[in-house]
Design a protein around this motif. Sequence first.
Motif, PDB file in Angstrom:
ATOM      1  N   VAL A 126       1.816  -6.005   8.676  1.00  0.00           N
ATOM      2  CA  VAL A 126       0.455  -5.801   8.178  1.00  0.00           C
ATOM      3  C   VAL A 126       0.289  -4.290   8.115  1.00  0.00           C
ATOM      4  N   GLU A 183      -7.068 -12.739   8.899  1.00  0.00           N
ATOM      5  CA  GLU A 183      -7.255 -13.683   7.799  1.00  0.00           C
ATOM      6  C   GLU A 183      -7.119 -12.973   6.453  1.00  0.00           C
ATOM      7  N   LEU A 184      -6.566 -13.661   5.459  1.00  0.00           N
ATOM      8  CA  LEU A 184      -6.444 -13.076   4.131  1.00  0.00           C
ATOM      9  C   LEU A 184      -7.791 -13.110   3.410  1.00  0.00           C
ATOM     10  N   LEU A 185      -8.008 -12.097   2.575  1.00  0.00           N
ATOM     11  CA  LEU A 185      -9.230 -12.091   1.763  1.00  0.00           C
ATOM     12  C   LEU A 185      -9.168 -13.161   0.682  1.00  0.00           C
ATOM     13  N   MET A 186      -8.005 -13.218   0.023  1.00  0.00           N
ATOM     14  CA  MET A 186      -7.868 -14.164  -1.096  1.00  0.00           C
ATOM     15  C   MET A 186      -6.598 -14.979  -0.915  1.00  0.00           C
ATOM     16  N   GLU A 201       1.167  -6.354  16.388  1.00  0.00           N
ATOM     17  CA  GLU A 201       2.291  -7.222  16.022  1.00  0.00           C
ATOM     18  C   GLU A 201       3.254  -7.283  17.185  1.00  0.00           C
ATOM     19  N   ILE A 232      -6.323  -2.776   4.097  1.00  0.00           N
ATOM     20  CA  ILE A 232      -5.221  -3.345   4.876  1.00  0.00           C
ATOM     21  C   ILE A 232      -4.673  -4.560   4.147  1.00  0.00           C
ATOM     22  N   MET A 289      -4.943  -6.292  -6.794  1.00  0.00           N
ATOM     23  CA  MET A 289      -5.380  -7.184  -5.709  1.00  0.00           C
ATOM     24  C   MET A 289      -4.769  -8.574  -5.866  1.00  0.00           C
ATOM     25  N   GLN A 290      -4.583  -8.950  -7.120  1.00  0.00           N
ATOM     26  CA  GLN A 290      -4.068 -10.290  -7.408  1.00  0.00           C
ATOM     27  C   GLN A 290      -2.633 -10.446  -6.934  1.00  0.00           C
ATOM     28  N   PHE A 299      -1.473  -9.669  -0.735  1.00  0.00           N
ATOM     29  CA  PHE A 299      -2.339 -10.347   0.219  1.00  0.00           C
ATOM     30  C   PHE A 299      -3.127  -9.293   0.983  1.00  0.00           C
ATOM     31  N   TYR A 300      -4.365  -9.093   0.597  1.00  0.00           N
ATOM     32  CA  TYR A 300      -5.194  -8.127   1.295  1.00  0.00           C
ATOM     33  C   TYR A 300      -5.910  -8.787   2.472  1.00  0.00           C
ATOM     34  N   ILE A 301      -6.071  -7.988   3.541  1.00  0.00           N
ATOM     35  CA  ILE A 301      -6.817  -8.430   4.724  1.00  0.00           C
ATOM     36  C   ILE A 301      -8.217  -7.840   4.620  1.00  0.00           C
ATOM     37  N   SER A 302      -8.250  -6.596   4.152  1.00  0.00           N
ATOM     38  CA  SER A 302      -9.511  -5.921   3.883  1.00  0.00           C
ATOM     39  C   SER A 302      -9.212  -4.932   2.754  1.00  0.00           C
ATOM     40  N   LEU A 330      -0.841  -7.255   3.688  1.00  0.00           N
ATOM     41  CA  LEU A 330       0.517  -7.572   4.105  1.00  0.00           C
ATOM     42  C   LEU A 330       1.427  -6.723   3.237  1.00  0.00           C
ATOM     43  N   LEU A 353      -5.180  -2.283  12.282  1.00  0.00           N
ATOM     44  CA  LEU A 353      -4.104  -3.253  12.073  1.00  0.00           C
ATOM     45  C   LEU A 353      -4.036  -4.191  13.274  1.00  0.00           C
TER      46      LEU A 353
END
Lengths: 803, 345
Positions: free
Chosen positions: B134, A540-543, A595, B165, B155-156, B159-162, B167, A592
């Motif tokens: 990813v 899931e994306l953070l933002m 994939e 990590i 960050m803006q 696309f951060y996952i954490s 994309l 990760l």
Amino acid sequence: MYVSTKWLNDYVNIEGIKPEELAEKITRSGIEVDSIIDRSQGMTNVVVGYVKECVKHPEADKLNICQVDVGEETTQIICGAANIAAGQKVIVARVGAVLPGDFKIKKAKLRGEESNGMICSLQELAIEGKLVPKAYAEGIYVLPETAIPGENALPLLGLDDQVLEFDLTPNRSDALSMLGVAYEVGAILSQGIALPKIAYKESTEKAQDLLKLRIDAMKDNPMYVAKVVKNVKIGESPLWLQNRLMAAGVRPHNNVVDITNYVLMEYGQPLHAFDYDRLGTGEIIVRLAEEGEKITTLDDVERTLNAHQLVITNGKEPVAIAGVMGGLNSEVHEGTTTVVIESAYFAPASIRRTSKEVGLRSDASTRFEKGVDPERVIAAAERAAQLISEIAGGEVLAGSVMIDELDKTPERIIVSPDYINNRLGMKISLEEMLSILERLQISTEAVNGQLVIDAPTRRQDLRIKEDIIEEIARMYGYDEIPMTLPVSESIPGGLSPYQAKRRIVRGFLEGAGLVQALTYSLTSKEQAQAFALETAPVTELLMPMSEDRSILRQSLIPHLLEAATYNVARRTDSVALYETGSVFLGEEEDGLPLEVEHVAAVITGKWVDHAWQAETKTVDFFVLKGIVEGMMDSLGLAGGLSFEQTTIEGMHPGRTANIVHNGERIGLIGQIHPTEQKKRDLKNTYAMEMNLKKVLSIETDVLLYVPVPRFPSISRDIALVVASETSAGTLENVIRSAGGKLLKNVKLFDLYEGDNVEDGKKSLAFSLTYADPERTLTDEEVVKAHEKVLNALTTEAGALLRG
Amino acid sequence: MEQQLKELKERALAKIKEASNLKDLNEVRVAYLGKKGPITDLLKGMGKLPAEERPQMGALVNVIRETVTEVLEERLAKLEEKAINEQLAKEAIDVTLPGRPARTGNHHPLTRVVEEIEDFFISMGYEVAEGPEVEKDYYNFEALNLPKGHPARDMQDSFYISEDILLRTHTSPVQARTMEAKGGAPIKIICPGKVYRRDNDDATHSHQFTQIEGLVIGEDIRMSDLKGTLSLFAKKMFGTEREIRLRPSFFPFTEPSVEMDISCFKCGGDGCNVCKKTGWIEILGAGMVHPNVLKMAGYDPAVVSGFAFGMGPERIAMLKYGVEDIRHFYTNDVRFVSQFHRTEA
């Protein structure tokens, strides 16, 4: 960055060089010139007018009848601006003038009164509204009294100017100032540059006597200079200053603020002016904000500060967010008489962070966050003091209040000409290199054949040998670099077996009639695991930017179905799409997701559409199954492939199968559940998805030719009746295992259920082919083998043989 | 007798001529040459003739029979041909009726562009390298000389996952991974793949798009090698008359960095709407691999050097095919994608 060529000419002689030519030279040697703005916009017949008389129009409240001296004559002009008055010097577009936007000025009659021209606002001369001084934003622009009626107004307004718009890369923050641009252009044109001459009278009173300074955050603010100017008269800036600011994209306010902005543009050093009296304490303390501390900034917004943000205070409360924006409480205003000019070096990271957190990016913050030139901090303060004393009649107090612990040592770079030439593939002489660096005013010495360079502090982008290579190459000209090919140990290139097989899969699917789709990897929570061959915790994306694109997919089918719906809704009834792409599963040891490349297809509508010869066929399970079989065959994997009835959520319970290869599940295939179809505005839609990574990783036999049979084969047909639920696959397996090695092929050629067949039964017919590659089979041999098959069908499959 | 024979012959020939179809002709054959026909009769009646007349008469009858047979055969051939022609005329079809469509699919235009680029570089000895979409912050940024706190890694914008990590925002992490894996050995790779940025989708932006990058590492790799390689590429991709020019630019992972323009393929450099009147079109970014990037992957920048380049297949496809909106590539409208089924040139 907007660079007025008129302004630039103060520092470097560009007289006689066409702006296009200059722009091309600048672009080719390092800084992209995005556009050239001709501020005159081809205007003519725009002159200074003197309003001798201004009376209300008898027929219209909002109009004024003005008698305007335009030099050679006095003429009547009707003007609707609220701020028009007799005695003003104004801008007049005379009859025949063409204003921007192809606006032709003609003789006119307004409510019976003749009007011979137009009195103009700055907006009408193509100056952006947001740059027009507030006093004139809603009306006409009033020129200084010194303007001479009849004089061409364009040069007076600085509109006889060409402005170059720079698209600066982040490393070239040195060109965020007119002086920086001058160094660059000077180097390109092999010219020295003329720096502003700073000279002003200082009073006997010392700045230190009025102002105390303390810095409690030396890391974020290693250098702070303040100058104090007394007896300042705040007012409108002279026209030349306003013109230059507007050309640079800055709105004029008042003389002191305009001067700080002017010096910002000239030196690249942001300045701030405080009203000394409003400061109130005679003290400046720079420190980190207290958590939750508040300040109302110049834009009249109250902002709450975080503990790591740097603020300028008067010892009691914040008066500015350092490097970002000043506070309203200490703003210079009409009645200001004593100003404090701040020039400082703020740590780039601190300003970048604060400016982002506060959501304010200003001309100042963009420069601070890139790192200003340490050598210009004092110079800029002095330049401002000089201009204030010249323009606003101020009295500059002696000396400055300063704390300076900033390291200004230039970066030393040592590089050999050979290294430079080897990297470029060129042969530039040491002398040429020295001459280029001299043009760039980069202090260089040749020591034992090496270039010893002290990078100027204004060029923060020069740090390593490669930076010098770039300087030399770009000034020498990239066109001069020859074209060669890498000479290296030859590596055989090519696709990996996996990549090659992926191309075979794509080629097969396209040959079979599927069009390649490319859909998004990000999807919604609802769709992320729908139809998935295998599910695992989602990524899931953070933002996320939207719910629809918040999670990485675990199946390709949902987006292919969306594409099908999209096409069907646009009257493309028959859709056949496939896609290869990754799905994202769970989390591996390295953090990760796994994939896995999948291949999926969706078909709907007609498969064969050739109506006039009565050949049409809607898609069904077997169309897609045939494609899967063909694809596997093209990979040499037809053997071992089977389809096993199954149920999968979202799919038709009676028309769905697992695709299995040698006992391992590699995919799924079936009809989309009618409810799901309806939800998606689809009818009769089939889908398949396979783990492509698995499929392409299966080792296949070497392709070896099998001799074409030299001896004739013999065919025997079998017709039989079995229970409806007995699958054709089961019967085929029975036939194959009973048929022995002489049985070469089994083909179902008829399937019937209905009249003449008992309820709960179905009739099938197979054609069997027997052959021996070594000889012609005898009748007896075939009969023997066939008997076995028939027996097995009866005993093992409970089949009733017919005819 | 002779006169009789002559008349018989004339009659037979006239009948053959009269016969207008195969059936009539067959009747003529039976009537004159058949077992009960006059010629057979004549031959049968030969015995009644005096012996000295027989040979002469026999020869005469035979000549007549041969002549009649010959003419009849000729006529038969003609009538057969006529019959076939009549049959074929009946079989004529309307060739303008639509053909049975051969069902085929095709590559997505981006795959088409990517494969074209891949194939060119494969022919130059490159391998195709791929990597995860990813990615670790380390490979996406740090190993590429974009340390923590660098403005480009906002960050803006990603696309951060954490925290660590995200994309991948470009295909460059594949380069970093390949360099690390090769342990100091020379490299020639091309890396195509999907990348992601935190952009709102509009005519020129897409939160998902494709990139293809190249990397060459070895001893004494020079900037002239980069220029030569890119020039060949431009000619292959956009036509043999294409010229290239390099302009200084900036990327954190290369130094020097350049942008490459090609002479406009539409107007040839005279200036048109495609090249915005400049004669040049910006195609890709490139540069010499930054020494920090080499160092981080375990290469010694004093000995080894390299070049890298990267481009956007969307942009190339938009330029080549005149596509005005990047969203077309991700809508999967069959009316759009199917246009890319045919070969060019």
